[in-house]
Design an enzyme around this catalytic site. Sequence first.
Site, PDB file in Angstrom:
ATOM      1  N   ASP A  90      27.333  40.736  62.852  1.00 64.81           N
ATOM      2  CA  ASP A  90      29.155  39.948  62.675  1.00 64.81           C
ATOM      3  C   ASP A  90      29.843  40.509  61.611  1.00 64.81           C
ATOM      4  O   ASP A  90      28.977  40.207  60.625  1.00 64.81           O
ATOM      5  CB  ASP A  90      28.564  38.350  63.214  1.00 64.81           C
ATOM      6  CG  ASP A  90      27.506  38.027  61.810  1.00 64.81           C
ATOM      7  OD1 ASP A  90      27.846  37.604  61.300  1.00 64.81           O
ATOM      8  OD2 ASP A  90      26.563  37.406  62.730  1.00 64.81           O
ATOM      9  N   GLU A 181      28.655  24.684  59.337  1.00 66.27           N
ATOM     10  CA  GLU A 181      26.716  24.707  58.424  1.00 66.27           C
ATOM     11  C   GLU A 181      26.747  23.648  57.453  1.00 66.27           C
ATOM     12  O   GLU A 181      25.852  23.632  57.416  1.00 66.27           O
ATOM     13  CB  GLU A 181      27.149  26.216  57.759  1.00 66.27           C
ATOM     14  CG  GLU A 181      27.083  27.833  58.534  1.00 66.27           C
ATOM     15  CD  GLU A 181      27.604  28.879  57.731  1.00 66.27           C
ATOM     16  OE1 GLU A 181      26.729  29.095  56.529  1.00 66.27           O
ATOM     17  OE2 GLU A 181      28.374  29.924  58.375  1.00 66.27           O
TER      18      GLU A 181
END
Length: 284
Positions: A90, A181
């Site tokens: 990614d 996150e």
Amino acid sequence: MAKQIKRKSATKRRPTKKKVFLSGKMIGVITTFFFLLIIVITMYHYRDALAYYFSFRSKHTIENTNATKAEEVRIFQVLKKHEKKVIGFDVSEYQGEINWEETKIVEDTFQLKFVFIRATAGKDKTDTHFRKNWKGSKENGLIRGAYHYYRPNENSIQQAANFINTVKLQKGDFPPVLDIENLPKTQSIDSLKVGLKRWLTKIEKHYNVKPIIYSGESYYKDFLAEEFKGYTFWIANYNFFVEDLKDHWTIWQFTEKGTVPGIEGPVDINIYNGTPKMLNYMLL
């Protein structure tokens, strides 16, 4: 009549056990033996990775990583154990300009099949390299997916709108991804969960597919596992001693220090927990 005097039978004395004391020299020898045994077992376990590290790394790999020797050995070890799985990576604007024609393998050896690309962050941020990366990855045969970096303290509906206005998914792409996150600074955890659900609901309604949720293992266990059952999870876990996929990890991000040709600097590497055929069922 004289009384008979009974004589006491003599008690048998048990032989005393001699205490055995190990000398300091003997303790040192035993300790050294077990230490060397651990080293031999460890080297055997990582034999393929060590052979790669000392013999087969390309000049690009050597120059392009900031991983420690131990981290590099682990990366190869994990990839070797899962080489029959589907491997991907990614990226975001932090990787800079990417030469997509070269992004074929990781660590000189393992073929890359998919990539997740950051599209948006918060209610108004668009990744500066998204459109170029989105187009380049498709042109060079990678399965692509777009993700949104969620900011807990911003309006969830506006964040969903930002993603929708930026990302046009096509057949063969991954479902959209929500990257969560961080913990909120100005709202409660319950309020955060409400916002996440609103984002997920709006995105699912627009794209007609259930989104994927990305997060760290601890965050998943503490805040997501119970209330977001039924979603596909992409989990980050960089623990050095973890080498195998867990059942609830549909995708596992196991390192942030991989090396991929065409990209300067370290790259996140991911493994899909299934076969290529299973992955196809997951795509749009």
